[in-house]
Enzyme design. Structure first.
Site, PDB file in Angstrom:
ATOM      1  CG  ASP A 152      38.106  41.342  48.473  1.00 44.17           C
ATOM      2  OD1 ASP A 152      37.142  41.416  47.696  1.00 44.17           O
ATOM      3  OD2 ASP A 152      38.032  41.665  49.677  1.00 44.17           O
TER       4      ASP A 152
ATOM      5  CD  GLU B 216      36.695  44.403  44.637  1.00 44.27           C
ATOM      6  OE1 GLU B 216      35.493  44.631  44.750  1.00 44.27           O
ATOM      7  OE2 GLU B 216      37.456  44.372  45.629  1.00 44.27           O
TER       8      GLU B 216
HETATM    9  C1  NOJ Z   1      34.864  43.044  47.541  1.00 47.07           C
HETATM   10  C2  NOJ Z   1      34.137  41.759  47.357  1.00 47.07           C
HETATM   11  O1  NOJ Z   1      33.895  41.550  46.004  1.00 47.07           O
HETATM   12  C3  NOJ Z   1      32.887  41.866  48.185  1.00 47.07           C
HETATM   13  O2  NOJ Z   1      31.971  40.836  47.910  1.00 47.07           O
HETATM   14  C4  NOJ Z   1      33.275  41.890  49.628  1.00 47.07           C
HETATM   15  O3  NOJ Z   1      32.120  42.082  50.426  1.00 47.07           O
HETATM   16  C5  NOJ Z   1      34.252  43.038  49.911  1.00 47.07           C
HETATM   17  N1  NOJ Z   1      35.266  43.145  48.908  1.00 47.07           N
HETATM   18  C6  NOJ Z   1      34.929  42.832  51.231  1.00 47.07           C
HETATM   19  O4  NOJ Z   1      35.835  41.772  51.156  1.00 47.07           O
END
Ligand code: NOJ
Length: 560
Positions: A223, A284
């Site tokens: 993440d 991500e």
């Molecule tokens: C990316 C995640 O996919 C999202 O859902 C989340 O709110 C943020 N990062 C914070 O962790």
């Protein structure tokens, strides 16, 4: 093409060590709270996932990515972790997790866990210890605490804004009751950022990686992989108001894409290499260019990085061709596959997004008062055509639960049902991401469409979803589910993930046409029908007749 209910030999990617399965895999994202609820409390859970594992095998996916299931107060749907090495009781137990791994592995399906290293929950023991400790203490040094500006420290340390709206700093009350320091949270105030310049944080995350690797996970989706390291001195920065909220529009942002972050992933790459087989890290990372994103997948770093530039490309042939070209240059140049994706739990579902008529920055969502609402029939048609393009491309692809049913974004959610922190932090100015997170319809005639045995659902499901329920689609050769099954089966049969793309010209500016091995793909992105080339029809995103390819339709043909 009509498929039998079970497809022997079609689910498992090559599972031998050294196969680098992640290079070509189709990975299915499960958002656990919205997938299937076995306990009946209206929130999906791990036993719910296990109970549908054969449906995923039949669909033909190689792996599952589980969005966070770790212990969490659920202020951001699990992306606020309070214990990284436990399962949240909402989703089950560690034993349920072990059962799921066993059920998946025995069917040749791999499991990727979500890992949230940029921030923890404010309920994490480390943050609670930091609040109880003094400024300058080792407990505070695991997060980013700073004195405020102004005469009495009453102003935040810099001007950074939270991704979810509002300031990125919150002031604490010191243990003696006086107003005190501020802590950084790029997301909600319940999600304090770790300080990755502190070696203790590195050590803790190595421990967490090993905990889940020991339990058998095949990798991690990381993440906010572009956010862990902040620029020295935390300089002020004002983002472009039109930028998507997770970044991705601008270079030189002091909290996104800092060089130092790569050392962390080189370290993690070595941790994964301690284990047998191929374990993979997927970034991500929302970055402005394909070339920048490719840095995350250099040979000694991560293995995959979501191709968000592709996800964000509109339904336009020239722009799609350009981003595909760039991707097939930039990722292989560092030895990595492109990791294609069209939907996830943070973006408007592509069955709606591809038919939007107004600007909609990532994270803003659509609601009853949004301008330019999508046209559902056109959106679904384009989504099916777009998925048929994506799944023909060389590399890996992620699909998000429900896209195989053609689910659209839910727009009419009542305000009091919405739960995304974005909605609260912007006081309703941005609707946020709840519209792509509505629980999945399984059985048209069951309460909550079979999502939960009690008929409860943490977000209300629209009445029109009965027709999209999985059981209605299983026996229908023209359904979106049947289309996905055909695409995945043919993709595997023709080894498209490992293939090579060659463009075919001559169809006009509005058509994407290419070969990948012995498959020819033609996608009509314009408004006029075009003549189909010769070849046996393998899959069509809509029925085609008379040798013509209608607008917003993709076909796969077998050519010699
Ligand atoms: C990316 C995640 O996919 C999202 O859902 C989340 O709110 C943020 N990062 C914070 O962790």
């Amino acid at each position: 093409m009509t498929l039998p209910d079970t497809l022997p030999g079609t689910a498992a990617a090559d599972s031998r060590p050294g196969s680098q399965w992640w290079r070509t895999a189709v990975i299915y994202q499960i958002y656990p709270r919205s997938f299937a609820d076995a306990s009946g409390d209206g929130v999906g859970d791990l036993p719910g996932v296990t109970s549908h594992i054969d449906d995923l095998k039949t669909l033909g996916v190689d792996a599952i990515w589980l969005s966070p299931f770790q212990r969490s107060p659920q202020k951001d749907a699990g992306y606020d972790v309070s214990d990284y090495c436990d399962v949240d009781p909402l989703f089950g137990t560690l034993a349920d997790f072990d059962d799921l791994i066993e059920a998946a592995h025995s069917r040749g399906i791999r499991i990727i866990a979500d890992l949230v290293p940029n921030h923890s929950s404010d309920q994490h023991v480390w943050f609670q210890q930091a609040l109880a400790a003094a400024p300058g203490s080792p407990e505070r040094a695991r997060y980013i605490f700073r004195d405020g500006k102004g005469e009495n420290g009453e102003l935040p340390p810099n001007n950074w804004e939270s991704v979810f709206g509002g300031p990125a700093w919150t002031r604490v009350t010191e243990p003696d009751g006086t107003p005190g320091q501020w802590y950084l949270h790029l997301f909600d105030s319940s999600q304090p950022d770790f300080d990755w310049s502190n070696p203790v944080v590195h050590e803790e995350f190595r421990r967490i990686l090993r905990f889940w690797l020991d339990r058998g996970v095949d990798g991690f989706r990381v993440d906010v992989a572009h956010g862990l390291v902040k620029a020295p001195g935390l300089p002020d920065y004002t983002p472009d108001p039109h930028a998507g909220s997770m970044g991705g529009e601008e270079a030189d942002v002091p909290y996104w894409g800092q060089e130092g972050v790569h050392d962390i992933y080189r370290d993690w790459n070595r941790v994964l290499a301690e284990y047998d087989g191929d374990r993979a890290l997927c970034a991500e990372a929302w970055l402005p260019t394909v070339d920048m994103t490719a840095k995350w997948v250099r040979p000694d770093e991560m293995h995959q990085a979501f191709n968000f530039a592709y996800l964000e490309t509109p339904w336009n042939a020239a722009e799609l061709r350009a981003v595909i070209d760039e991707s097939l240059r930039a990722y292989p140049a560092v030895g990595a596959p492109s990791t294609w994706v069209l939907s996830n739990h943070d973006v408007v579902r592509h069955a709606s997004r591809l038919a939007l008529t107004a600007e909609n920055p990532q994270g803003h969502g659509i609601g009853p008062d949004s301008p330019g609402k999508p046209e559902p029939v056109l959106g679904l048609r384009r989504a099916r055509a777009a998925s048929a393009v994506m799944l023909a491309l060389p590399g890996s692809a992620y699909i998000y639960q429900g896209e195989e049913l053609g689910l659209p974004e839910v727009i009419d959610l009542p305000g009091d049902a919405r739960q995304d922190p974005t909605w609260f932090r912007t006081e309703g100015e941005r609707y946020g991401r709840d519209g792509c997170r509505v629980p999945i319809p399984w059985d048209a005639d069951a309460p909550a469409y079979g999502f939960s045995p009690t008929g409860q659902s943490w977000l209300p499901q629209p009445a029109e979803w009965a027709t999209l329920a999985r059981d209605r689609q299983v026996g229908d050769a023209d359904s979106t589910l049947s289309l996905y099954r055909s695409l995945l089966a043919e993709r595997r049969a023709h080894a498209l993930g490992a293939g090579t793309l060659r463009w075919i010209d001559g169809f006009g500016d509005d058509v994407l046409a290419f070969t990948n091995g012995d498959v020819t793909v033609v996608s009509n992105i314009g408004s006029e029908p075009v003549a189909l080339p010769a070849g046996d029809l393998l899959v069509a995103s809509e029925p085609v007749t008379d040798g013509m390819l209608p607008a917003d339709v993709t076909v796969w043909l077998r050519t010699a």
